[in-house]
Motif scaffolding. Structure first.
Motif, PDB file in Angstrom:
ATOM      1  N   GLU A  86       0.428  -0.999  -0.120  1.00 32.08           N
ATOM      2  CA  GLU A  86       0.099  -0.225  -0.144  1.00 32.08           C
ATOM      3  C   GLU A  86       0.809   1.148  -0.228  1.00 32.08           C
ATOM      4  N   SER A  87       2.099   0.846   0.290  1.00 36.40           N
ATOM      5  CA  SER A  87       3.255   1.777   1.113  1.00 36.40           C
ATOM      6  C   SER A  87       3.439   2.741  -0.305  1.00 36.40           C
ATOM      7  N   GLU A  88       4.328   1.220  -0.932  1.00 41.34           N
ATOM      8  CA  GLU A  88       4.436   1.311  -2.458  1.00 41.34           C
ATOM      9  C   GLU A  88       3.563   1.810  -3.388  1.00 41.34           C
ATOM     10  N   ARG A  89       2.426   1.567  -3.432  1.00 42.31           N
ATOM     11  CA  ARG A  89       1.086   2.263  -3.993  1.00 42.31           C
ATOM     12  C   ARG A  89       1.202   3.390  -3.870  1.00 42.31           C
ATOM     13  N   ILE A  90       0.706   4.461  -2.559  1.00 42.40           N
ATOM     14  CA  ILE A  90       0.508   5.401  -2.863  1.00 42.40           C
ATOM     15  C   ILE A  90       2.157   6.543  -2.982  1.00 42.40           C
ATOM     16  N   ILE A  91       3.229   6.406  -3.046  1.00 43.14           N
ATOM     17  CA  ILE A  91       3.926   6.619  -2.891  1.00 43.14           C
ATOM     18  C   ILE A  91       4.435   6.980  -4.432  1.00 43.14           C
ATOM     19  N   ASN A  92       4.216   5.419  -5.306  1.00 46.70           N
ATOM     20  CA  ASN A  92       3.974   6.267  -6.961  1.00 46.70           C
ATOM     21  C   ASN A  92       2.543   6.426  -7.104  1.00 46.70           C
TER      22      ASN A  92
END
Length: 176
Positions: A86-92
């Motif tokens: 989820e954090s990777e998705r938000i960062i992307n």
């Protein structure tokens, strides 16, 4: 051999043998001692059984706790993996959004720069044309044509007056 058989045990009597009463007393003591030992053994066996039952309960609880810990660890790892995804998705998503905003800002700044340059060009053209217009007007004002125009009006007025006078005179003559 049974413990109850001990007091009833019979021995052969021999000449100058041992005292039967003393042996029977001794056997009674042994029987009592053995009974006490058996009671103690039963008591100890009960304690051992209880301890074994407690141990089995503890082992069962330990197994349940171990399973619960494993489930919690798996759930924790899954939650951690999910949070990382989820954090990777938000960062992307934030990167894409920021890139879009930067691109939009760059396009707007280029558009504004082009508009500014166009306005500068138009203002230069306007200034040059306005300057030429003013210069032409100044040239027009500085020529002697104005004096001639002013004199021309006087000449026209004098001529017009003489024509009017002629017409009036002619009308008078015709009326007479």
């Amino acid at each position: 051999m049974n413990i109850n058989d001990i007091p009833n045990k019979s021995f052969k009597t021999v000449y100058k043998g041992i005292d039967e009463m003393e042996v029977r007393e001794y056997l009674k003591e042994i029987k009592q001692h053995i009974e006490e030992l058996e009671k103690e053994k039963e008591s100890l066996q009960k304690i051992i059984d209880e301890k074994n039952e407690n141990l089995n309960n503890f082992k069962s609880v330990e197994t349940s706790i171990s399973e619960a810990i494993m489930v919690a660890q798996k759930a924790g790892e899954e939650t951690k993996r999910s949070a990382e995804k989820e954090s990777e998705r938000i960062i992307n998503q934030a990167r894409l959004h920021s890139e879009t905003m930067i691109n939009d800002a760059m396009m707007k700044s280029q558009h504004i720069a082009m508009q500014t340059e166009e306005i500068k060009k138009q203002s230069k053209v306007f200034r040059a044309r306005y300057k030429k217009l003013i210069e032409a007007q100044l040239d027009l004002l500085s020529t002697n044509d104005w004096e001639e125009l002013l004199e021309y009006d006087k000449d026209i007025n004098v001529e017009a007056q003489s024509k009017v006078d002629n017409i009036v005179n002619n009308d008078d003559n015709v009326n007479n």
